[in-house]
Design a protein around this motif. Structure first.
Motif, PDB file in Angstrom:
ATOM      1  N   LEU A 272     155.290   8.316 124.563  1.00 29.22           N
ATOM      2  CA  LEU A 272     156.009   8.868 125.723  1.00 29.22           C
ATOM      3  C   LEU A 272     157.286   8.085 125.986  1.00 29.22           C
ATOM      4  O   LEU A 272     158.370   8.667 126.163  1.00 29.22           O
ATOM      5  CB  LEU A 272     155.103   8.819 126.957  1.00 29.22           C
ATOM      6  N   VAL A 273     157.192   6.752 126.022  1.00 30.05           N
ATOM      7  CA  VAL A 273     158.360   5.916 126.296  1.00 30.05           C
ATOM      8  C   VAL A 273     159.381   6.048 125.178  1.00 30.05           C
ATOM      9  O   VAL A 273     160.594   6.151 125.426  1.00 30.05           O
ATOM     10  CB  VAL A 273     157.936   4.444 126.494  1.00 30.05           C
ATOM     11  N   SER A 274     158.923   6.062 123.940  1.00 30.42           N
ATOM     12  CA  SER A 274     159.828   6.216 122.799  1.00 30.42           C
ATOM     13  C   SER A 274     160.603   7.524 122.892  1.00 30.42           C
ATOM     14  O   SER A 274     161.821   7.561 122.683  1.00 30.42           O
ATOM     15  CB  SER A 274     159.021   6.182 121.500  1.00 30.42           C
ATOM     16  N   HIS A 275     159.909   8.593 123.235  1.00 27.85           N
ATOM     17  CA  HIS A 275     160.552   9.911 123.343  1.00 27.85           C
ATOM     18  C   HIS A 275     161.552   9.949 124.496  1.00 27.85           C
ATOM     19  O   HIS A 275     162.697  10.396 124.322  1.00 27.85           O
ATOM     20  CB  HIS A 275     159.475  10.981 123.556  1.00 27.85           C
ATOM     21  N   MET A 276     161.149   9.459 125.658  1.00 32.98           N
ATOM     22  CA  MET A 276     162.021   9.565 126.828  1.00 32.98           C
ATOM     23  C   MET A 276     163.199   8.606 126.770  1.00 32.98           C
ATOM     24  O   MET A 276     164.266   8.900 127.312  1.00 32.98           O
ATOM     25  CB  MET A 276     161.212   9.353 128.104  1.00 32.98           C
ATOM     26  N   MET A 277     163.033   7.476 126.103  1.00 33.50           N
ATOM     27  CA  MET A 277     164.141   6.525 125.961  1.00 33.50           C
ATOM     28  C   MET A 277     164.978   6.796 124.704  1.00 33.50           C
ATOM     29  O   MET A 277     165.964   6.106 124.460  1.00 33.50           O
ATOM     30  CB  MET A 277     163.610   5.092 125.927  1.00 33.50           C
ATOM     31  N   ARG A 278     164.553   7.787 123.926  1.00 32.54           N
ATOM     32  CA  ARG A 278     165.251   8.131 122.677  1.00 32.54           C
ATOM     33  C   ARG A 278     165.374   6.886 121.782  1.00 32.54           C
ATOM     34  O   ARG A 278     166.404   6.633 121.167  1.00 32.54           O
ATOM     35  CB  ARG A 278     166.649   8.702 122.932  1.00 32.54           C
ATOM     36  N   MET A 279     164.311   6.110 121.745  1.00 39.29           N
ATOM     37  CA  MET A 279     164.306   4.863 120.993  1.00 39.29           C
ATOM     38  C   MET A 279     163.089   4.842 120.072  1.00 39.29           C
ATOM     39  O   MET A 279     161.968   4.532 120.499  1.00 39.29           O
ATOM     40  CB  MET A 279     164.273   3.662 121.941  1.00 39.29           C
ATOM     41  N   PRO A 280     163.282   5.164 118.783  1.00 39.46           N
ATOM     42  CA  PRO A 280     162.151   5.216 117.851  1.00 39.46           C
ATOM     43  C   PRO A 280     161.444   3.868 117.729  1.00 39.46           C
ATOM     44  O   PRO A 280     162.060   2.803 117.843  1.00 39.46           O
ATOM     45  CB  PRO A 280     162.805   5.606 116.515  1.00 39.46           C
ATOM     46  N   VAL A 281     160.144   3.928 117.516  1.00 42.48           N
ATOM     47  CA  VAL A 281     159.349   2.730 117.262  1.00 42.48           C
ATOM     48  C   VAL A 281     159.355   2.473 115.760  1.00 42.48           C
ATOM     49  O   VAL A 281     159.084   3.381 114.978  1.00 42.48           O
ATOM     50  CB  VAL A 281     157.899   2.920 117.756  1.00 42.48           C
ATOM     51  N   GLN A 282     159.671   1.234 115.355  1.00 41.02           N
ATOM     52  CA  GLN A 282     159.698   0.936 113.927  1.00 41.02           C
ATOM     53  C   GLN A 282     158.305   1.147 113.335  1.00 41.02           C
ATOM     54  O   GLN A 282     157.297   0.822 113.964  1.00 41.02           O
ATOM     55  CB  GLN A 282     160.161  -0.497 113.691  1.00 41.02           C
ATOM     56  N   PRO A 283     158.217   1.701 112.126  1.00 40.85           N
ATOM     57  CA  PRO A 283     156.910   2.032 111.546  1.00 40.85           C
ATOM     58  C   PRO A 283     155.960   0.848 111.448  1.00 40.85           C
ATOM     59  O   PRO A 283     154.747   1.011 111.600  1.00 40.85           O
ATOM     60  CB  PRO A 283     157.273   2.575 110.163  1.00 40.85           C
ATOM     61  N   ASN A 284     156.499  -0.358 111.196  1.00 42.54           N
ATOM     62  CA  ASN A 284     155.626  -1.528 111.048  1.00 42.54           C
ATOM     63  C   ASN A 284     155.403  -2.282 112.352  1.00 42.54           C
ATOM     64  O   ASN A 284     154.916  -3.409 112.341  1.00 42.54           O
ATOM     65  CB  ASN A 284     156.185  -2.491 109.994  1.00 42.54           C
ATOM     66  N   LYS A 285     155.721  -1.643 113.482  1.00 42.76           N
ATOM     67  CA  LYS A 285     155.482  -2.271 114.784  1.00 42.76           C
ATOM     68  C   LYS A 285     153.990  -2.492 114.994  1.00 42.76           C
ATOM     69  O   LYS A 285     153.183  -1.585 114.774  1.00 42.76           O
ATOM     70  CB  LYS A 285     156.045  -1.365 115.888  1.00 42.76           C
ATOM     71  N   ALA A 286     153.621  -3.705 115.427  1.00 43.36           N
ATOM     72  CA  ALA A 286     152.218  -4.017 115.679  1.00 43.36           C
ATOM     73  C   ALA A 286     151.623  -3.055 116.707  1.00 43.36           C
ATOM     74  O   ALA A 286     152.270  -2.665 117.666  1.00 43.36           O
ATOM     75  CB  ALA A 286     152.084  -5.451 116.175  1.00 43.36           C
ATOM     76  N   ILE A 287     150.401  -2.649 116.493  1.00 38.78           N
ATOM     77  CA  ILE A 287     149.556  -1.849 117.379  1.00 38.78           C
ATOM     78  C   ILE A 287     149.956  -0.376 117.429  1.00 38.78           C
ATOM     79  O   ILE A 287     149.105   0.501 117.253  1.00 38.78           O
ATOM     80  CB  ILE A 287     149.499  -2.395 118.829  1.00 38.78           C
ATOM     81  N   VAL A 288     151.226  -0.064 117.673  1.00 44.59           N
ATOM     82  CA  VAL A 288     151.624   1.326 117.915  1.00 44.59           C
ATOM     83  C   VAL A 288     152.565   1.900 116.856  1.00 44.59           C
ATOM     84  O   VAL A 288     152.955   3.072 116.953  1.00 44.59           O
ATOM     85  CB  VAL A 288     152.268   1.480 119.313  1.00 44.59           C
ATOM     86  N   GLY A 289     152.944   1.132 115.841  1.00 44.23           N
ATOM     87  CA  GLY A 289     153.790   1.658 114.774  1.00 44.23           C
ATOM     88  C   GLY A 289     153.031   2.663 113.926  1.00 44.23           C
ATOM     89  O   GLY A 289     151.810   2.596 113.797  1.00 44.23           O
TER      90      GLY A 289
END
Length: 388
Positions: A272-289
């Protein structure tokens, strides 16, 4: 013995929104605030009310809708900031004013251009004024990570005497090493009169990639609140990632520390935060990537298929992910291929699987990832079902 509860102070809507290009409108802030409350955060830092009319209205609206979490507004140690924040928080069930001032030599000399004594006077005045509006006042000692510990202790003691209920010890520039930050928290606990009456809080930035480690060092040395953001968004290299510190405590029960966070909502909240902030989460991000529970190496895939915990310390379902992912690449082995073929309806003998694997490698050498459609095509083109 029951675990010590660590409060989660989420500043996604304040520090997180300071990221260039991540500005949120009123409706988006309200949606994220509702999700944060559902997630179980203890404190929502809703914004910096004096910074703009829009931020004032957003803090006011979040304060009005939030019923379980404390709603916090940031200020400088400036009278008008504090009065505006108090006005914005009038409708909050549990309001908190978060005020403070720089405490490092760099901030005192170059930013504030004043003296240590003046900093203490301004800190006390700010806390007292905030206390006249709300019971819950958090004082931040900006750039505490680089501040002299003896002076920092003096400021903290003065803030407590003025009525502060929480002391925020920020590593504002992400400079501290974990053992240094932990020692700073320990020093304050041992040298500040009245510290047992308040809650020490960590607020760590990620300039050197140490925000999570520093926050954990802080709570292991007595801090009882972590200030963090979803996905670690924030100024420059970002803040402590909420999902990381929460799962560290959950996965290391011997620390005897835990939170009120519903971890099954972590991935949903991250998305939700990634979508609304238009800020992709890096694929190798811990826990949520997207790759956090994905396996492409044949050795790892074989281990996970046999027993998930051989290569996964977290059950993906605990953070809201349905299953681990076996990704087929040229590095995958027969076990992974057999596993994926069975998932789409093919159960081959060893001889047929060997043939399928040789054909699979030819496809895999020409593609970054082999998907189910490729497997169906391979089986049909080579008539492997008949050969089985």
């Amino acid at each position: 013995m029951s675990a010590q509860k660590i409060q989660i102070f989420d500043t996604t809507l304040r520090d997180g929104e300071q990221v260039p290009g991540c500005k949120l409108n009123m409706q988006e802030k309200l949606v994220i605030a509702r999700q944060l409350e559902l997630l179980g955060v203890d404190v929502i830092e809703a914004g910096f009310p004096v910074s703009s009319p829009g931020d004032f209205e957003a803090v006011k609206a979040i304060a009005a809708q939030t019923r379980e979490a404390t709603v916090c507004g940031l200020t400088r140690a400036v009278e008008n900031d504090i009065r505006v924040a108090a006005d914005a928080l009038k409708l909050a069930k549990y309001p908190r004013i978060h005020t403070g001032i720089g405490t490092s030599e760099s901030h005192i000399k170059f930013k504030l251009r004043t003296t240590q004594e003046d900093v203490i006077e301004r800190a006390v005045a700010a806390v007292k004024l905030a206390k006249s509006f709300v019971e819950d006042v958090e004082f931040y000692a900006e750039d505490a990570g680089r501040a002299d510990n003896v002076f920092l202790a003096r400021v903290c003691e003065a803030a407590i005497q003025a009525g502060a209920t929480v002391l925020n010890i920020p590593d504002t520039t992400g400079y501290c090493l974990p053992h240094e930050y932990g020692a700073k928290i320990k020093y304050l606990y041992e040298n500040v009169k009245g510290v047992e009456k308040v809650r020490l809080s960590t607020h760590c930035h990620n300039d050197l990639g140490l925000a999570t480690a520093n926050s954990i060092a802080g709570i292991m040395n007595g801090a009882l609140q972590i200030e963090c953001t979803i996905n670690g968004v924030g100024e420059r290299a970002g803040n402590t990632a909420l999902e990381e510190v929460v799962m560290i405590m959950r996965q290391h029960p011997y620390l005897n520390l835990d939170t009120n966070i519903n971890t099954k909502l972590l991935t949903e909240t991250s998305n939700l935060v990634s979508h609304m902030m238009r800020m992709p989460v890096q694929p190798n991000k811990a826990i949520v990537g997207s790759n956090a529970f994905s396996h492409s190496s044949g050795i790892h895939q074989d281990g996970v298929i046999k027993h998930r915990e051989t290569y996964e310390i977290i059950d993906p379902r605990d953070v809201g992910v349905d299953n681990s992912s076996i990704v087929l690449t040229a590095r995958s082995g027969r076990a992974a291929l057999a596993y994926r073929l069975q998932k789409i309806g093919y159960d081959f003998s060893k001889e047929t699987l060997d043939k399928a694997y040789a054909l699979f490698l030819q496809v895999a050498d020409n593609k970054k990832e082999v998907v189910d459609e490729d497997l169906h095509s391979l089986v049909e083109q080579e008539n492997l079902i008949a050969a089985n």
